[in-house]
Write a protein that holds these residues in place. Structure first.
Motif, PDB file in Angstrom:
ATOM      1  N   THR A 242       0.846  -1.192   0.000  1.00 63.44           N
ATOM      2  CA  THR A 242       0.000   0.000   0.000  1.00 63.44           C
ATOM      3  C   THR A 242       0.882   1.243   0.000  1.00 63.44           C
ATOM      4  O   THR A 242       2.093   1.152   0.212  1.00 63.44           O
ATOM      5  CB  THR A 242      -0.933   0.002   1.227  1.00 63.44           C
ATOM      6  OG1 THR A 242      -0.146  -0.171   2.417  1.00 63.44           O
ATOM      7  CG2 THR A 242      -1.948  -1.134   1.135  1.00 63.44           C
ATOM      8  N   ASP A 244       1.481   3.621   1.972  1.00 63.33           N
ATOM      9  CA  ASP A 244       2.174   4.053   3.183  1.00 63.33           C
ATOM     10  C   ASP A 244       3.267   3.077   3.613  1.00 63.33           C
ATOM     11  O   ASP A 244       3.752   3.125   4.743  1.00 63.33           O
ATOM     12  CB  ASP A 244       1.175   4.265   4.327  1.00 63.33           C
ATOM     13  CG  ASP A 244       0.294   3.049   4.580  1.00 63.33           C
ATOM     14  OD1 ASP A 244       0.417   2.056   3.822  1.00 63.33           O
ATOM     15  OD2 ASP A 244      -0.539   3.095   5.502  1.00 63.33           O
ATOM     16  N   ASN A 246       2.950  -0.159   3.978  1.00 64.04           N
ATOM     17  CA  ASN A 246       2.399  -1.354   4.609  1.00 64.04           C
ATOM     18  C   ASN A 246       1.962  -2.341   3.534  1.00 64.04           C
ATOM     19  O   ASN A 246       2.157  -2.112   2.331  1.00 64.04           O
ATOM     20  CB  ASN A 246       1.229  -0.979   5.516  1.00 64.04           C
ATOM     21  CG  ASN A 246       1.678  -0.237   6.754  1.00 64.04           C
ATOM     22  OD1 ASN A 246       2.581  -0.679   7.449  1.00 64.04           O
ATOM     23  ND2 ASN A 246       1.065   0.902   7.043  1.00 64.04           N
ATOM     24  N   ARG A 247       1.356  -3.444   3.967  1.00 62.62           N
ATOM     25  CA  ARG A 247       0.894  -4.462   3.038  1.00 62.62           C
ATOM     26  C   ARG A 247      -0.450  -5.016   3.493  1.00 62.62           C
ATOM     27  O   ARG A 247      -0.792  -4.965   4.672  1.00 62.62           O
ATOM     28  CB  ARG A 247       1.916  -5.598   2.948  1.00 62.62           C
ATOM     29  CG  ARG A 247       3.230  -5.233   2.281  1.00 62.62           C
ATOM     30  CD  ARG A 247       4.285  -6.288   2.534  1.00 62.62           C
ATOM     31  NE  ARG A 247       4.660  -6.354   3.941  1.00 62.62           N
ATOM     32  CZ  ARG A 247       5.395  -7.316   4.475  1.00 62.62           C
ATOM     33  NH1 ARG A 247       5.812  -8.323   3.725  1.00 62.62           N
ATOM     34  NH2 ARG A 247       5.702  -7.294   5.746  1.00 62.62           N
ATOM     35  N   VAL A 248      -1.175  -5.584   2.551  1.00 63.74           N
ATOM     36  CA  VAL A 248      -2.439  -6.240   2.861  1.00 63.74           C
ATOM     37  C   VAL A 248      -2.550  -7.488   1.990  1.00 63.74           C
ATOM     38  O   VAL A 248      -2.184  -7.475   0.812  1.00 63.74           O
ATOM     39  CB  VAL A 248      -3.642  -5.288   2.639  1.00 63.74           C
ATOM     40  CG1 VAL A 248      -3.748  -4.858   1.188  1.00 63.74           C
ATOM     41  CG2 VAL A 248      -4.936  -5.917   3.121  1.00 63.74           C
ATOM     42  N   THR A 301      -3.602   4.023   1.187  1.00 53.40           N
ATOM     43  CA  THR A 301      -2.921   3.620   2.411  1.00 53.40           C
ATOM     44  C   THR A 301      -3.507   2.288   2.869  1.00 53.40           C
ATOM     45  O   THR A 301      -4.565   1.846   2.380  1.00 53.40           O
ATOM     46  CB  THR A 301      -3.108   4.658   3.522  1.00 53.40           C
ATOM     47  OG1 THR A 301      -4.497   4.688   3.896  1.00 53.40           O
ATOM     48  CG2 THR A 301      -2.658   6.044   3.082  1.00 53.40           C
ATOM     49  N   GLN A 302      -2.852   1.671   3.833  1.00 49.79           N
ATOM     50  CA  GLN A 302      -3.376   0.405   4.339  1.00 49.79           C
ATOM     51  C   GLN A 302      -4.782   0.588   4.903  1.00 49.79           C
ATOM     52  O   GLN A 302      -5.680  -0.221   4.624  1.00 49.79           O
ATOM     53  CB  GLN A 302      -2.448  -0.177   5.408  1.00 49.79           C
ATOM     54  CG  GLN A 302      -2.867  -1.571   5.866  1.00 49.79           C
ATOM     55  CD  GLN A 302      -2.048  -2.074   7.038  1.00 49.79           C
ATOM     56  OE1 GLN A 302      -2.099  -1.513   8.118  1.00 49.79           O
ATOM     57  NE2 GLN A 302      -1.279  -3.140   6.814  1.00 49.79           N
ATOM     58  N   ASP A 303      -5.005   1.626   5.690  1.00 49.86           N
ATOM     59  CA  ASP A 303      -6.326   1.867   6.281  1.00 49.86           C
ATOM     60  C   ASP A 303      -7.374   2.100   5.206  1.00 49.86           C
ATOM     61  O   ASP A 303      -8.520   1.619   5.320  1.00 49.86           O
ATOM     62  CB  ASP A 303      -6.284   3.048   7.239  1.00 49.86           C
ATOM     63  CG  ASP A 303      -5.567   2.724   8.541  1.00 49.86           C
ATOM     64  OD1 ASP A 303      -5.358   1.519   8.820  1.00 49.86           O
ATOM     65  OD2 ASP A 303      -5.211   3.670   9.276  1.00 49.86           O
ATOM     66  N   ILE A 306      -8.096  -1.228   3.514  1.00 51.42           N
ATOM     67  CA  ILE A 306      -8.894  -2.075   4.405  1.00 51.42           C
ATOM     68  C   ILE A 306     -10.352  -1.648   4.383  1.00 51.42           C
ATOM     69  O   ILE A 306     -11.265  -2.483   4.327  1.00 51.42           O
ATOM     70  CB  ILE A 306      -8.319  -2.022   5.829  1.00 51.42           C
ATOM     71  CG1 ILE A 306      -7.028  -2.841   5.899  1.00 51.42           C
ATOM     72  CG2 ILE A 306      -9.334  -2.544   6.850  1.00 51.42           C
ATOM     73  CD1 ILE A 306      -6.300  -2.717   7.214  1.00 51.42           C
ATOM     74  N   PRO A 318      -4.586  -7.483   7.039  1.00 50.78           N
ATOM     75  CA  PRO A 318      -3.390  -6.649   7.140  1.00 50.78           C
ATOM     76  C   PRO A 318      -2.266  -7.436   7.801  1.00 50.78           C
ATOM     77  O   PRO A 318      -2.521  -8.419   8.508  1.00 50.78           O
ATOM     78  CB  PRO A 318      -3.855  -5.494   8.043  1.00 50.78           C
ATOM     79  CG  PRO A 318      -4.923  -6.108   8.884  1.00 50.78           C
ATOM     80  CD  PRO A 318      -5.603  -7.132   8.023  1.00 50.78           C
ATOM     81  N   ARG A 320       0.189  -7.693  10.660  1.00 52.98           N
ATOM     82  CA  ARG A 320       0.348  -7.098  11.993  1.00 52.98           C
ATOM     83  C   ARG A 320       1.460  -7.815  12.747  1.00 52.98           C
ATOM     84  O   ARG A 320       1.694  -9.001  12.568  1.00 52.98           O
ATOM     85  CB  ARG A 320      -0.950  -7.198  12.798  1.00 52.98           C
ATOM     86  CG  ARG A 320      -2.096  -6.339  12.275  1.00 52.98           C
ATOM     87  CD  ARG A 320      -3.167  -6.170  13.329  1.00 52.98           C
ATOM     88  NE  ARG A 320      -4.254  -5.325  12.863  1.00 52.98           N
ATOM     89  CZ  ARG A 320      -5.429  -5.782  12.422  1.00 52.98           C
ATOM     90  NH1 ARG A 320      -5.654  -7.077  12.416  1.00 52.98           N
ATOM     91  NH2 ARG A 320      -6.359  -4.943  12.014  1.00 52.98           N
TER      92      ARG A 320
END
Length: 407
Positions: A242, A244, A246-248, A301-303, A306, A318, A320
């Motif tokens: 993503t 930012d 992060n990853r999903v 972004t990840q959020d 999601i 996500p 974590r």
């Protein structure tokens, strides 16, 4: 909060000869469901986890909640005290080395003579067979049992990121204990010995890959290097970055999933492509589909990603870290974490057993005990006087907390 009397195993008496993870995990399952679990510990420091350096000792407070502690020297007079306690036990759990309890004179054959109804769970490296005397540990079982191969790569097998074999063997062992209790109570009242194996637990966990290899008559391929989605028949089943950093992880495993993804993310050119309308086409063009989805998700972004995946009701996760889970929304809102005192004075939010029942509620009724916290109470119930207990302490047969010695 329900009282312990509302728990299903209330009244069940358990002795735990457990140390480190596997034995204590088995005892914890029984204790959390209401059994009176008395942990038998060495007079010389108790469970090894208590003495582990740094934060590793915190694990003791997760695995030993809701238990009592009695400190005995099982190589001396403490063995006789253990046998007195064993006369009224429903269940005994041990994860000592092969033959250790028998050498101490307190094994199943001895105890079952004085308590025919006892059910004894031994968590060992191997089930009975050619390798049963070989020492075995969680990580070794993962290596020998195929799990490390499937988790890492062919060149670098890697253990799972938790003690899944210790905890798995404990859990399967307790399933057998509960079945044996039912069999005992519905039959002639006789107990039995149960053995759970670390090695066999690892083998059981990779059973799906054993079946795949034998079905296809092919060499196993680690998850880290295989095209997992292709081998499992899923076109979209992988991690995506993503914006930012992060990853999903996203799974699109049906045409309905694909339609909902398209409706939420609105990639008109992608969704209009007839090659991707059905699962077979997406699988045939898996690289193109995943490249296109990756180009979409990297914009969020990840959020944000999601939120859209939730709205589309798609399987996703996500990435974590364990340190993030103590405040994770679902776990806190669902009451799945319980406040647990730690040895450094802090309070942690640690997980309950991972199931929910409509007829009873599990919680932390008592924090993990200090070494020998219940030695005096248990010996008194067996008929020992205060003077007897002091003499046993002086001879090193038992141990009690320092504050009791001072008084």
């Amino acid at each position: 909060m329900l009282s312990s009397s509302a728990l299903p195993l209330d009244g069940l008496k358990v002795l735990e000869l457990g140390h480190i993870v596997a034995g204590p995990a088995a005892g914890q399952i029984l204790a959390d469901m209401g059994a009176e679990v008395t942990k038998i510990e060495s007079v010389n420091g108790g469970d090894q986890v208590r003495q582990m350096p740094g934060s590793m000792a915190a694990m003791f407070h997760l695995l030993n909640r809701n238990k009592r502690s009695v400190a005995l020297n099982l190589k001396g007079e403490g063995a006789a005290i253990f046998l007195q306690m064993a006369k009224t036990a429903d269940v005994i759990v041990d994860n000592f080395g092969y033959g250790a309890v028998d050498r101490l004179g307190i094994g199943y054959d001895v105890v079952s003579e004085i308590n025919p109804g006892v059910i004894w769970l031994s968590i060992k490296g191997f089930l009975p067979g050619p390798s049963e005397e070989q020492p075995m540990l969680d990580e070794l079982a993962q290596m020998a049992g195929g799990l490390a191969f499937m988790t890492g790569t062919e060149e670098r097998p890697m253990r799972a990121g938790a003690s899944v074999i210790d905890i798995g063997a404990a859990t399967y062992g307790i399933v057998a204990v509960l079945a044996a209790l039912r069999q005992r109570d519905a039959g002639d009242g006789r107990g039995q010995r149960i053995v759970a194996g670390l090695y066999e637990t690892s083998v059981y966990l990779v059973g799906q890959w054993m079946a795949t290899a034998q079905y296809n008559d092919e060499h196993s391929v680690p998850l880290a290097t295989m095209q997992q989605g292709t081998r499992m028949g899923f076109s979209v089943y992988q991690l995506f970055p993503t914006s930012d950093g992060n990853r999903v992880f996203v799974g699109i495993m049906s045409d309905a999933h694909w339609a909902r993804f398209c409706a939420e993310f609105s990639p008109d050119d992608l969704c209009a492509d007839a090659r991707f309308t059905e699962s077979a086409g997406r699988l045939a063009h898996r690289a193109e589909v995943n490249e296109a989805i990756g180009a979409l998700l990297i914009k969020y972004t990840q959020d944000e990603a999601i939120a859209k995946l939730k709205a589309a009701k798609l399987p996703f996760a996500p990435i974590r870290r364990p340190d993030q889970l103590g405040s994770e929304e679902h776990l806190t809102a669902s009451g799945q974490l319980c406040e647990t005192p730690l040895p450094n004075g802090r309070t942690a939010h640690l997980p309950k057993l991972p199931f929910r029942a409509s007829g009873f509620e599990m919680t932390i009724r008592n924090p993990a005990p200090v070494l020998g916290a219940d030695t005096t109470a248990v010996l008194s119930s067996l008929g020992y006087s205060d003077n007897d207990i002091r003499k046993l302490c002086d001879r090193g047969a038992v141990a009690i907390p320092a504050h009791e010695e001072a008084s």
